[in-house]
Design a protein around this motif. Structure first.
Motif, mmCIF file in Angstrom:
data_model
loop_
_atom_site.group_PDB
_atom_site.id
_atom_site.type_symbol
_atom_site.label_atom_id
_atom_site.label_comp_id
_atom_site.label_asym_id
_atom_site.label_seq_id
_atom_site.Cartn_x
_atom_site.Cartn_y
_atom_site.Cartn_z
ATOM 1 N N GLN A 108 -52.917 9.527 -14.546
ATOM 2 C CA GLN A 108 -52.027 9.700 -13.715
ATOM 3 C C GLN A 108 -50.771 8.789 -13.985
ATOM 4 O O GLN A 108 -49.648 8.999 -13.112
ATOM 5 C CB GLN A 108 -52.306 9.678 -12.290
ATOM 6 N N THR A 109 -51.109 7.673 -14.753
ATOM 7 C CA THR A 109 -50.058 6.658 -14.740
ATOM 8 C C THR A 109 -49.022 7.074 -15.911
ATOM 9 O O THR A 109 -48.977 7.771 -16.727
ATOM 10 C CB THR A 109 -50.597 5.379 -15.346
ATOM 11 N N LEU A 117 -39.689 4.453 -18.555
ATOM 12 C CA LEU A 117 -40.034 5.745 -17.807
ATOM 13 C C LEU A 117 -39.518 6.903 -18.590
ATOM 14 O O LEU A 117 -38.212 7.058 -18.680
ATOM 15 C CB LEU A 117 -39.946 5.805 -16.433
ATOM 16 N N VAL A 118 -40.153 7.994 -19.070
ATOM 17 C CA VAL A 118 -39.507 9.170 -19.597
ATOM 18 C C VAL A 118 -40.145 10.576 -19.008
ATOM 19 O O VAL A 118 -39.641 11.464 -19.372
ATOM 20 C CB VAL A 118 -39.950 9.233 -21.405
ATOM 21 N N GLY A 119 -40.730 10.262 -17.811
ATOM 22 C CA GLY A 119 -41.328 11.388 -17.173
ATOM 23 C C GLY A 119 -42.606 11.928 -17.835
ATOM 24 O O GLY A 119 -42.735 13.157 -17.392
ATOM 25 N N GLN A 120 -43.193 11.281 -18.325
ATOM 26 C CA GLN A 120 -44.523 11.824 -18.827
ATOM 27 C C GLN A 120 -45.639 10.933 -18.597
ATOM 28 O O GLN A 120 -45.694 9.636 -18.884
ATOM 29 C CB GLN A 120 -44.335 11.784 -20.647
ATOM 30 N N SER A 121 -46.739 11.561 -18.014
ATOM 31 C CA SER A 121 -48.045 10.487 -17.628
ATOM 32 C C SER A 121 -48.812 10.701 -18.757
ATOM 33 O O SER A 121 -48.708 11.429 -19.906
ATOM 34 C CB SER A 121 -48.638 11.270 -16.488
ATOM 35 N N VAL A 122 -49.821 9.775 -18.933
ATOM 36 C CA VAL A 122 -50.852 9.580 -19.933
ATOM 37 C C VAL A 122 -51.516 10.983 -20.063
ATOM 38 O O VAL A 122 -51.793 11.423 -21.341
ATOM 39 C CB VAL A 122 -51.855 8.446 -19.696
#
Length: 168
Positions: A108-109, A117-122
């Motif tokens: 969820q990070t 930050l690029v708006g994508q979670s792991v």
């Protein structure tokens, strides 16, 4: 026990390898129309794993050539199938400890790109690369059909036995 999304990802990798069984160096180098050859697809997926699971989280680049020749949008080329499989295996082996570390909380990070930050979670990145594999599995099987290969694997394989649904 590994996270269920990791379990599905590893199943997908296995299906990818199953679809590559029996391909010759010569057939893996065939370009049909504007499609990349199978050897390129192997390098491309090695690039995607290296980028997503090694470079983005910790800056590791095992094979700079993957970034140059196999990144999204890279020009068509015809690599050695054997060499690409060796790189793919090396990259995926290096990625495995990272995959083993993934928990629901980590998934969820944010997965940073050059510390931004690029708006994508792991978790979203893991899903994207899983689906990316399936795209190239289909493409590879289409190439193989066009080359006249017979008795190709049927998909999806034994997901119930190898990676059945389980809750987080």
């Amino acid at each position: 026990m590994e996270h269920p999304l990791v379990d599905q990802f590893r199943f997908t990798r296995g299906e990818w390898l199953r679809g590559l069984e029996g391909i010759s160096e010569e057939d893996a180098a065939q370009h049909l129309g504007p499609m990349n050859c199978i050897g390129w697809n192997v390098g491309h997926l090695a690039w995607h794993e290296q980028r997503t699971f090694l470079w983005r989280p910790n800056g590791t680049i095992l094979f700079p050539v993957l970034n140059k020749l196999f990144a999204y949008g890279a020009p068509m080329n015809t690599p050695s199938f054997k060499e690409m499989l060796e790189m793919w295996h090396t990259v995926t082996h290096a990625v495995d400890p990272y995959l083993d570390s993934l928990t629901t909380e980590v998934l969820q990070t944010d997965l940073l790109l050059e510390r931004k930050l690029v708006g994508q979670s792991v978790g979203s990145a893991l899903r994207r690369i899983t689906y990316h594999y399936w795209y190239h599995i289909g493409e590879t099987q289409a190439i193989r059909q066009m080359l006249g290969h017979k008795n190709l694997p049927e998909y999806v394989g034994d997901i119930e036995g190898e990676a059945p649904y389980r809750a987080e």
